[in-house]
Motif scaffolding. Structure first.
Motif, PDB file in Angstrom:
ATOM      1  N   ASP A 165       0.835  -1.206   0.000  1.00  0.00           N
ATOM      2  CA  ASP A 165       0.000   0.000   0.000  1.00  0.00           C
ATOM      3  C   ASP A 165       0.871   1.258   0.000  1.00  0.00           C
ATOM      4  OD1 ASP A 165      -2.285  -1.562   0.096  1.00  0.00           O
ATOM      5  OD2 ASP A 165      -2.374  -1.549   2.283  1.00  0.00           O
ATOM      6  N   ILE A 166       1.949   1.210   0.784  1.00  0.00           N
ATOM      7  CA  ILE A 166       2.850   2.364   0.870  1.00  0.00           C
ATOM      8  C   ILE A 166       3.534   2.602  -0.468  1.00  0.00           C
ATOM      9  CG2 ILE A 166       4.956   3.231   1.969  1.00  0.00           C
ATOM     10  CD1 ILE A 166       4.070   1.699   4.500  1.00  0.00           C
ATOM     11  N   VAL A 181       4.303  13.703   1.004  1.00  0.00           N
ATOM     12  CA  VAL A 181       4.260  12.241   0.852  1.00  0.00           C
ATOM     13  C   VAL A 181       3.841  11.583   2.156  1.00  0.00           C
ATOM     14  CG1 VAL A 181       5.634  10.193   0.330  1.00  0.00           C
ATOM     15  CG2 VAL A 181       5.985  12.289  -0.980  1.00  0.00           C
ATOM     16  N   ALA A 182       4.331  12.098   3.288  1.00  0.00           N
ATOM     17  CA  ALA A 182       3.945  11.545   4.584  1.00  0.00           C
ATOM     18  C   ALA A 182       2.444  11.694   4.816  1.00  0.00           C
ATOM     19  CB  ALA A 182       4.722  12.243   5.696  1.00  0.00           C
ATOM     20  N   LEU A 183       1.879  12.839   4.455  1.00  0.00           N
ATOM     21  CA  LEU A 183       0.432  13.034   4.602  1.00  0.00           C
ATOM     22  C   LEU A 183      -0.339  12.053   3.720  1.00  0.00           C
ATOM     23  CD1 LEU A 183       0.148  16.942   4.677  1.00  0.00           C
ATOM     24  CD2 LEU A 183      -0.217  15.351   6.573  1.00  0.00           C
ATOM     25  N   ALA A 184       0.157  11.848   2.497  1.00  0.00           N
ATOM     26  CA  ALA A 184      -0.509  10.915   1.593  1.00  0.00           C
ATOM     27  C   ALA A 184      -0.449   9.485   2.129  1.00  0.00           C
ATOM     28  CB  ALA A 184       0.136  10.983   0.205  1.00  0.00           C
ATOM     29  N   ILE A 185       0.677   9.098   2.700  1.00  0.00           N
ATOM     30  CA  ILE A 185       0.792   7.758   3.284  1.00  0.00           C
ATOM     31  C   ILE A 185      -0.149   7.624   4.466  1.00  0.00           C
ATOM     32  CG2 ILE A 185       2.340   6.208   4.536  1.00  0.00           C
ATOM     33  CD1 ILE A 185       4.610   7.218   2.771  1.00  0.00           C
ATOM     34  N   GLY A 186      -0.238   8.675   5.294  1.00  0.00           N
ATOM     35  CA  GLY A 186      -1.149   8.643   6.436  1.00  0.00           C
ATOM     36  C   GLY A 186      -2.593   8.449   6.015  1.00  0.00           C
ATOM     37  N   LYS A 187      -2.982   9.086   4.906  1.00  0.00           N
ATOM     38  CA  LYS A 187      -4.364   8.919   4.422  1.00  0.00           C
ATOM     39  C   LYS A 187      -4.613   7.493   3.942  1.00  0.00           C
ATOM     40  CE  LYS A 187      -5.000  13.755   3.054  1.00  0.00           C
ATOM     41  NZ  LYS A 187      -5.225  14.686   1.917  1.00  0.00           N
ATOM     42  N   VAL A 188      -3.609   6.913   3.263  1.00  0.00           N
ATOM     43  CA  VAL A 188      -3.752   5.537   2.779  1.00  0.00           C
ATOM     44  C   VAL A 188      -3.850   4.557   3.955  1.00  0.00           C
ATOM     45  CG1 VAL A 188      -2.575   3.672   1.554  1.00  0.00           C
ATOM     46  CG2 VAL A 188      -2.640   5.969   0.566  1.00  0.00           C
TER      47      VAL A 188
END
Length: 876
Positions: free
Chosen positions: A567-568, A715-722
């Motif tokens: 997923d990441i 990118v960290a925010l996007a990973i957190g949402k996923v």
């Protein structure tokens, strides 16, 4: 008379006055900007330092102390924003039964906290799973007992029946070192390793279980307090003294029944050393620029010496006394000093506001700008008045009429000051290199700084000594090497090469001074650019080492981040993502961090620098680890503590997934690792993830390292949402790591100051080449007149000017770049302890260096063109 003199020089010498004032303004502005930046940085370091301390004071209570009374006393010594009573109790261990098996841990500690503790001290406890209402167990203890939310744990109390509690949450203690520190008679925190097994209970439950054991029995109380930071002094030194004084005031009021573990002043104590060191560093980087600006000013004044002597001789012939002439000289210098000092101070204020974004209303900033103005005026008067007053004193009326100066070898040449300075630079550097000097010491727990400011003598003495050596060699070579000079100039001057060489040889002192000045200018630009580029690049490496990668996803043994690897990897902006195991293993009785990696792919997601390893060869070390399945890289501290030798067999006890018991696993010690992404600074181990998985029956990876494209924060925010808001995984990125190390030396962001310094450096290089060539017209015109008498044409006169320019520009550039690289190298070596890890090599700002060289060449061409026109007109 003075008014008439001012009008005269303003009318006829405006260009000379403007150039002198410009040199003073540059020096003053550099001093002001560097000082303002240092002041602002120290204030920022103070704010970051106090914000990073979860508990300012941990007050250990004696047996007869009453917490309520001490809290009242505390309010009289300091303004308190939060205060909680915390209980500590030593226990023999913990026991849990799961899946028909019983797990038992070794000794541990049980804490009692109030209902508001987690909210009041948010940096102390991080909830990983469950809720904070009830019994909380540390992550590693939960893994040791193989329990989760809702399970029952028995507390094994010495001499008492076990007490059972139901687990409500699993937690992490980010500040465990300080939380479990020993507060002793040294009146400060004594850093100790936290216990391996930790359980937290509501204060009422803790009191019912352990109050009967007080005094003695390993149970004790502390008061945790947060203080009001808004009224702290801005400077780290003043803030440290203020907090330390308040702590002593409280201990006096407490009459010996309480001792303060002063985490806040301990943090400020480290930061105040960092702030002082940062100021020394900034001063060193800017001081050469200030010196250069002053040398340029002196060169401008010296270039006008012939005219000044003629004016003084004329005044003397018209009846002016030496005192009257001296007054006019002071007026002349005073005008330039005031104009340059005021202009430089205003320029510093403007740059501080527009570029550095500093609040000029700050009292410390205003004070520094006032000091800048005073220093600028003093430097101006020194650089302008001293040469003219010396001329006035040393020349009689007759000598002034003749405009002749006495020539003698300078004292520094007779005393070989240049060679002595170079020898001193070598000795200091040898001492620093061979003693393993480290600027910053970071022992386990509370960081400390040890600064040896004499280490700066190496690059400073090298810069000054090399400049003087260039002046010595240049003058001697030009004076004695006429034949060589003739051959070098023949492509430019052709048939006039010999007389041109003779003319330049007679002017060896002036030309050697120009070469030396150009050398110092080029070296300043090069050293500042190379060091700042290396410094800023190392900021990224430092933050990446602390965080692990651009973005790091951290999980637990119960919720490993590696399970979400695919997923990441699908998140936009993720260039590479690699799993990494983070386990714990016993080396003897010492529990240490163990990192399981894939040596072939770990470098895709993060930087693996040569400095991480004892042999300073990352590729060779990882290749050896990949070829040795049971290979183990061991930290230097562990190697020293256990007296290990490469090749030894090391038996670690690792937790097995089948029964959650620790079993012995054999490894081969193949190398030393000094640093590793996310690893602690002291003791840790690195092994092959595949081997660890096979030996423990657990192939999961607790951490995922991510290399990002573009902004790591986005990118960290996007990973957190996923991952989702309910995910127990923690996502961190580089800026968070930068805040974590926010009060260290490498947290001083030099990029804005670098832009200002490098801009000034371009001006100084241009001035040292083009401006110096534009001056000294009187000496050059006499040589042109001689060449004209020998039949030189206008084209030949231009070639004469070009020959002089080529010598100064080429020699100055070559020597300057070499000297600049050497100074930057020494400075980085001196500051090795600042960088964590130290850089493998210097980073070269090639684009900037090309701009500097191009700017110098352009100003030289302009200067040659103008000088040629003036010489041809004078000839005609």
């Amino acid at each position: 008379m003075i008014v008439s003199w001012i009008k005269g020089i303003a009318l006829h010498r405006s260009r000379q006055l403007f150039l002198s004032a410009a040199g003073i303004a540059i020096a003053t502005a550099l001093i002001g900007v560097i000082g303002v930046f240092a002041t602002s940085s120290s204030q920022t370091m103070t704010r970051r330092a106090v914000a990073s301390v979860p508990v300012d004071w941990q007050i250990a209570l004696g047996n007869a102390a009453d917490p309520a009374t001490l809290k009242q006393i505390l309010s009289k010594s300091a303004t308190v924003t939060a205060v909680e009573t915390v209980g500590y109790a030593d226990v023999a261990g913990f026991e849990a039964r799961t899946d028909a098996t019983t797990q038992t841990t070794g000794a541990g500690q049980v804490l009692g906290i109030g209902a508001d503790y987690v909210k009041a001290f948010s940096g102390q406890i991080r909830l990983l799973a469950g809720a904070v209402d009830g019994a909380l167990i540390a992550q590693q203890t939960a893994a040791n007992l193989h329990i989760s939310i809702g399970d029952t744990v028995a507390i094994l109390r010495d001499g008492k029946t076990p007490a059972s509690v139901t687990i409500a949450g699993v937690i992490d203690l980010p500040n465990a070192n300080a939380m479990f520190q020993t507060i002793g008679p040294q009146k400060g925190p004594a850093p100790t390793a936290p216990p391996d097994n930790i359980l937290l209970l509501p204060m009422d439950t803790w009191t019912s279980l352990f109050s009967a054991a007080m005094p003695g029995g390993g149970a004790r109380l502390q008061i945790h307090a947060s203080l009001d930071h808004s009224k702290l002094p801005a400077a780290p030194e003043a803030a440290y003294l203020d907090i330390a004084g308040r702590a002593r005031n409280f201990e006096v009021r407490a009459a010996g029944v309480a001792q303060v573990g002063d985490n806040l002043s301990a943090r400020l104590g480290a930061v105040r050393q960092d702030a002082l060191f940062a100021q020394i560093l900034l001063l060193f980087l800017g001081l050469p620029g200030v010196v250069l600006a002053m040398l340029l000013t002196i060169a401008i004044v010296r270039a006008d010496a012939a005219r000044r002597r003629r004016e003084q001789a004329l005044l003397s012939l018209r009846g002016a006394s030496l005192v009257q002439i001296a007054r006019l000289v002071v007026v002349d210098g005073g005008l330039v000093a005031i104009a340059g000092g005021v202009s430089g101070t205003l320029l510093a204020a403007l740059l501080s506001t527009l570029v550095l974004s500093v609040d000029l209303q700050s009292a410390a900033v205003v004070q520094w700008l006032a000091i800048t103005l005073g220093v600028g005026v003093v430097l101006a008067l020194t650089s302008i008045l001293m040469p003219t007053l010396i001329d006035l004193r040393e020349h009689t009326v007759v000598s002034r009429r003749a405009a002749l100066a006495l020539v003698s070898k300078p004292l520094w040449q007779r005393a070989y000051v240049d060679l002595l300075l170079l020898a001193l630079a070598g000795i200091v550097f040898w001492r620093v290199a061979n003693t393993g000097y480290q600027v910053v010491l970071a022992p386990e727990g509370v960081a400390a700084t040890s600064v040896d400011y004499t280490a700066f003598l190496a690059p400073l003495c090298l810069w000054i000594g090399a400049g003087l050596l260039v002046l010595r060699i240049g003058g001697s070579a030009l004076a004695a090497g006429r034949n060589v000079l003739t051959r070098l100039l023949r492509p430019i001057s052709r048939h006039l090469a010999d007389p041109v060489a003779a003319s330049l040889s007679r002017q060896s002192g002036r030309i050697a001074g120009g070469i030396a000045l150009a050398t110092l200018a080029f070296s300043f630009a090069t050293a500042v650019a190379v060091f700042d580029t290396t410094y800023n690049a190392q900021l990224l490496v430092d933050a990446q080492l602390t965080n692990g990668a651009d973005v790091t996803v951290t999980g637990t043994s119960a919720s490993p981040a590696g399970d979400r690897l695919q997923d990441i990897r699908q998140v936009p902006g993720v260039v590479a993502a690699e799993p990494m195991q983070h386990r714990f293993g016993y080396v003897g009785n010492d529990l240490q961090d163990l990192y399981g990696i894939d040596p072939g792919t770990i470098g895709h997601a993060t930087t693996i620098a040569d400095a991480y390893f004892g042999n300073r060869d990352a590729r060779a070390t990882l290749d050896r680890l990949a070829k040795t399945p049971d290979g183990l890289l061991v930290s230097q501290e562990t190697v020293s503590d256990f007296q290990l030798t490469v090749g030894d067999l090391i038996n670690l006890r690792l937790q097995n997934a089948a029964d959650n018991q620790y079993r012995t696993v054999t490894f081969h010690f193949i190398g030393v690792v000094a640093e590793f992404p996310t690893a602690p600074h002291d003791s840790f181990l690195v092994a092959n993830a595949s081997y660890v998985a096979a030996q423990t029956g657990n192939s999961h990876s607790e951490v995922v390292l991510v290399r990002s494209r573009g902004d790591p924060g986005a990118v960290a925010l996007a990973i957190g949402k996923v991952l989702g808001t309910e995910s127990p995984l923690k996502v961190t990125e580089l800026s968070q790591a930068a805040r974590l190390i926010g009060s260290t030396l490498t947290a001083v962001d030099l990029r804005k100051l670098t832009a200002i310094e490098l801009s000034f450096a371009v001006l100084l290089v241009a001035g040292a080449t083009g401006l110096v060539l534009s001056l000294g017209f009187a000496e050059r015109s006499r040589a042109a007149a001689i060449l004209s008498a020998l039949g030189a044409t206008s084209s030949d006169i231009r070639k004469f000017a070009q020959a002089e320019a080529a010598i100064i520009l080429i020699a100055g550039a070559v020597c300057g770049f070499i000297l600049g690289e050497s100074v930057a190298f020494l400075l980085v070596k001196v500051l090795t302890g600042v960088f964590d890890p130290p850089p493998d090599e210097l980073f070269q700002p090639w684009i900037y260096l090309v701009i500097v060289a191009a700017g110098a060449a352009l100003t030289t061409i302009i200067a040659v063109w103008r000088s040629s026109i003036r010489l041809i007109n004078a000839r005609l």
